[in-house]
Structure formats: structure tokens, C-alpha cells
Design a protein around this motif. Structure first.
Motif, PDB file in Angstrom:
ATOM      1  N   ILE A 102       0.917  -1.128  -0.005  1.00  0.00           N
ATOM      2  CA  ILE A 102       0.067  -0.079   0.066  1.00  0.00           C
ATOM      3  C   ILE A 102       0.933   1.272  -0.034  1.00  0.00           C
ATOM      4  N   ALA A 103       2.060   1.128   0.885  1.00  0.00           N
ATOM      5  CA  ALA A 103       2.916   2.532   0.697  1.00  0.00           C
ATOM      6  C   ALA A 103       3.562   2.631  -0.626  1.00  0.00           C
ATOM      7  N   ALA A 104       3.875   1.535  -1.345  1.00  0.00           N
ATOM      8  CA  ALA A 104       4.279   1.609  -2.535  1.00  0.00           C
ATOM      9  C   ALA A 104       3.380   2.280  -3.658  1.00  0.00           C
ATOM     10  N   ALA A 105       1.928   1.870  -3.628  1.00  0.00           N
ATOM     11  CA  ALA A 105       0.992   2.351  -4.330  1.00  0.00           C
ATOM     12  C   ALA A 105       0.962   3.785  -3.917  1.00  0.00           C
ATOM     13  N   VAL A 106       0.808   4.031  -2.914  1.00  0.00           N
ATOM     14  CA  VAL A 106       0.605   5.817  -2.457  1.00  0.00           C
ATOM     15  C   VAL A 106       1.721   6.597  -3.262  1.00  0.00           C
ATOM     16  N   GLU A 107       2.827   5.937  -3.182  1.00  0.00           N
ATOM     17  CA  GLU A 107       4.267   6.621  -3.870  1.00  0.00           C
ATOM     18  C   GLU A 107       4.014   6.590  -5.332  1.00  0.00           C
ATOM     19  N   LEU A 108       3.606   5.686  -5.921  1.00  0.00           N
ATOM     20  CA  LEU A 108       3.331   5.492  -7.259  1.00  0.00           C
ATOM     21  C   LEU A 108       2.107   6.627  -7.721  1.00  0.00           C
ATOM     22  N   PHE A 174       1.159  12.968  -1.642  1.00  0.00           N
ATOM     23  CA  PHE A 174       2.149  13.773  -1.020  1.00  0.00           C
ATOM     24  C   PHE A 174       2.001  13.888   0.666  1.00  0.00           C
ATOM     25  N   ILE A 175       0.869  14.228   0.935  1.00  0.00           N
ATOM     26  CA  ILE A 175       0.533  14.419   2.368  1.00  0.00           C
ATOM     27  C   ILE A 175       0.629  13.155   3.260  1.00  0.00           C
ATOM     28  N   SER A 176       0.063  11.987   2.629  1.00  0.00           N
ATOM     29  CA  SER A 176      -0.387  10.915   3.517  1.00  0.00           C
ATOM     30  C   SER A 176       1.406  10.306   3.465  1.00  0.00           C
ATOM     31  N   SER A 177       2.171  10.529   2.526  1.00  0.00           N
ATOM     32  CA  SER A 177       3.851   9.956   2.596  1.00  0.00           C
ATOM     33  C   SER A 177       4.397  10.468   3.427  1.00  0.00           C
ATOM     34  N   ILE A 178       4.255  11.817   3.788  1.00  0.00           N
ATOM     35  CA  ILE A 178       4.963  12.720   4.795  1.00  0.00           C
ATOM     36  C   ILE A 178       4.384  12.218   6.162  1.00  0.00           C
ATOM     37  N   MET A 179       3.039  12.136   6.242  1.00  0.00           N
ATOM     38  CA  MET A 179       2.574  11.808   7.684  1.00  0.00           C
ATOM     39  C   MET A 179       3.073  10.492   8.032  1.00  0.00           C
ATOM     40  N   ARG A 180       3.012   9.388   6.808  1.00  0.00           N
ATOM     41  CA  ARG A 180       3.457   7.891   7.376  1.00  0.00           C
ATOM     42  C   ARG A 180       5.112   8.147   7.575  1.00  0.00           C
ATOM     43  N   ASP A 181       5.742   8.942   7.097  1.00  0.00           N
ATOM     44  CA  ASP A 181       7.142   9.005   7.527  1.00  0.00           C
ATOM     45  C   ASP A 181       7.564   9.493   8.927  1.00  0.00           C
ATOM     46  N   VAL A 182       6.648  10.660   9.338  1.00  0.00           N
ATOM     47  CA  VAL A 182       6.963  11.231  10.593  1.00  0.00           C
ATOM     48  C   VAL A 182       6.469  10.503  11.479  1.00  0.00           C
ATOM     49  N   PHE A 183       4.884   9.492  11.394  1.00  0.00           N
ATOM     50  CA  PHE A 183       4.461   8.646  12.214  1.00  0.00           C
ATOM     51  C   PHE A 183       5.756   7.808  12.699  1.00  0.00           C
TER      52      PHE A 183
END
Length: 308
Positions: A102-108, A174-183
Motif C-alpha cells: 500500500i505504501a508503494a501504491a501511494v508513492e506510485l 504527498f501528504i499521506s507519505s509525509i504523515m506516514r514517515d513522521v509517524f
């Protein structure tokens, strides 16, 4: 030798930082210079006028400014809670085997060009909205007291609501990737301590993870807002590109970036071209103000955290 290398390193990084300031100043100055004819001709009337008449050379920026702010606001209203949910799911709820795909799909999704989102919006999303969602919205929400005017209008499909939704789909990765990384940067022991005290998963995220990462989360949200304000192609396809000011979100409108992209090659007079460059300067100012507000908010958050 070490002292010389250290001085060289300081000068290099200082030069890189100064380059950013110089580039920013030159970009702003060049757009002011290019748009000076429009500002001298129309003055402050350029900011509040709804006219955009290329034949009579009467130009106003209110409709593009309004369209830019409204579509960005709709996008943020949808993108922020959805992005928070995605990041929440990927860091706290999803099983380990499901997190990576799912993380890869978000980044794609973040790497898909904006023109693809625009074409999908025009050929798939707009017909769906016209046939299914907008008639229901007009019939059921258009009669509501107070906010009904926002949802009244013919089900054209194109309009500020459709543009805002497509824009939200663009900025969610963009926003969800940043949130995931900081979480993920929250110390595991901190969360396990909360779980040991009997906190639920939601309470751990709300009371431990979010306060710990508040500054980065706010920064990520404003980065997404900056992208939403400046997005061009996806908005151009579905916004309608009509220079008309309407309270209804179902009606076509225009944005600063879409106006520049659509009409820059058609500018057949110096005043017309200057007005488009002046619009670019206004978008530059709006984006700068948004990022400045973000910095002030982050400073306020950091100050409060320091007082605790």
C-alpha cells in the motif's frame, strides 16, 4: 588543512542558501516587471475586478484568484483527513505484509503526471459526476438553508467541486507519505508505554503520535496546500475555464494557473500578456503568504512545546 576545509564547506553551504534567496528575489522582480503594464493600467482595480475581456482589453484577477482559493480549499478539506487515515492505517492498523504494497501504491500515485489526472478527470470523473453525483447534490443539498447556494446549478460535471476533488486525489499521496514517515519516526518505546497504560490505538495516535509529530504534520499539510494552489493541468481539464464568479461549486470557474496555461499563447497585446504575468505574480504572492503562515504556525507550535 581541516580549518581551510571547514571554511570552504561553510562558504559552499552559505552560497547555496543565498542562491535560494537571490533566485526568489529575481523571480518576484521579473514578474513585477513583466506585469507592470497591468498594475499601472488597472491599479488595485485589477485585484477586485471580475472582468476578463481580451477584445476591449479590460482585465481583472478576482475570478482566477477566487477559483484558485476555492479549489485548493475543497482539496484540502478532502485530502487532510483521508491522508491522516492512510498514514494511521499504514503505521498502526495494517498487518505488516500489507503495509509495503500500500505504501508503494501511494508513492506510485505521487509519481503520476498531473496531465494524466486531468485526462482521467475529464473523461471518467466528470461524466460520473454529471450523471450520478451532481443531480443528487442539486436536489438534496441545493435547498438547504444557508449553504444551499453552494450546491445549486446544472449537472455539467465540470466545475469547482469536480476540480477540487481531482486536486485532492493528486495531493493525497504527498501528504499521506509525509504523515506516514513522521509517524514512523515516533520512538517505539513511547507508544508501547501508552499501550501499557491501557490506551487504545486511537488514543495512542491522538495523544502520543500526533503531539510528537505535530510540527512535521503541519508542514506536510502546507506543502500539499502549496501544490494545490499551483496545480495547472489537472485543474485546467475539469474546472471549465470560465471567467465567471459564482457562489455555486457546481458551476465552471477558473484559476490563476489554468488562465495562464490556456491563454498565454493567445495574448495578442502587450497589456494582455502583462495581465497574465501579473496573475503569475499574484499566485507567487499567494503561495508565499501560505508558506509564511505555515512557518508562523510551526514557530507557534514549537514555542508552545517549549513552554511545556
Amino acid at each position: 588543512m581541516d580549518a581551510r576545509a571547514d571554511r570552504f564547506f561553510r562558504r559552499c553551504v552559505a552560497g547555496a542558501a543565498i542562491f535560494v534567496l537571490v533566485a526568489l528575489a529575481l523571480i518576484g522582480a521579473s514578474m513585477i516587471w513583466g506585469g507592470r503594464a497591468a498594475f499601472e493600467t488597472f491599479g488595485w482595480h485589477f485585484l477586485v475586478s471580475t472582468e476578463w475581456d481580451a477584445v476591449n482589453k479590460d482585465f481583472g484577477a478576482l475570478v482566477p484568484i477566487y477559483g484558485t482559493l476555492v479549489t485548493a480549499a475543497i482539496a484540502m478539506l478532502i485530502a487532510v483527513p483521508v491522508s491522516f487515515g492512510i498514514a494511521f492505517f499504514l503505521t498502526e492498523v495494517a498487518p505488516q505484509w500489507l503495509r509495503t504494497p500500500i505504501a508503494a501504491a501511494v508513492e506510485l500515485l505521487a509519481g503520476v503526471p498531473s496531465i494524466i489526472y486531468g485526462m482521467w478527470g475529464l473523461f471518467v470523473f466528470v461524466p460520473f459526476m454529471a450523471d450520478n453525483a451532481l443531480p443528487w447534490i442539486n436536489d438534496n443539498l441545493g435547498s438547504l438553508p444557508g449553504v444551499g447556494a453552494l450546491f445549486q446549478g446544472p449537472p455539467l460535471g465540470i466545475g469547482m467541486l469536480s476540480a477540487g476533488i481531482v486536486l485532492s486525489i493528486m495531493i493525497i499521496p504527498f501528504i499521506s507519505s509525509i504523515m506516514r514517515d513522521v509517524f514512523l519516526s515516533v520512538p517505539r518505546g513511547l507508544k508501547e508505554s501508552a499501550y501499557a497504560l491501557g490506551a487504545t490505538t486511537f488514543e495512542v495516535v491522538w495523544d502520543v503520535v500526533l503531539p510528537y509529530t505535530r510540527t512535521a504534520v503541519v508542514g506536510g499539510i502546507f506543502l500539499g496546500l502549496g501544490r494545490a494552489l499551483g496545480e495547472t493541468m489537472a485543474v485546467t481539464f475539469v474546472l471549465g475555464n470560465a471567467h465567471q464568479l459564482s457562489a455555486s461549486l457546481l458551476m465552471p470557474g477558473n484559476s490563476i494557473a489554468a488562465t495562464i496555461a490556456n491563454e498565454f499563447t493567445e495574448a495578442d497585446s502587450d497589456l494582455y500578456l502583462s495581465s497574465l504575468i501579473a496573475l503569475g505574480f499574484l499566485l507567487f504572492v499567494v503561495t508565499f503568504v501560505v508558506l509564511l503562515i505555515a512557518r508562523l504556525m510551526l514557530r507557534g507550535v514549537a514555542r508552545k512545546e517549549g513552554q511545556r
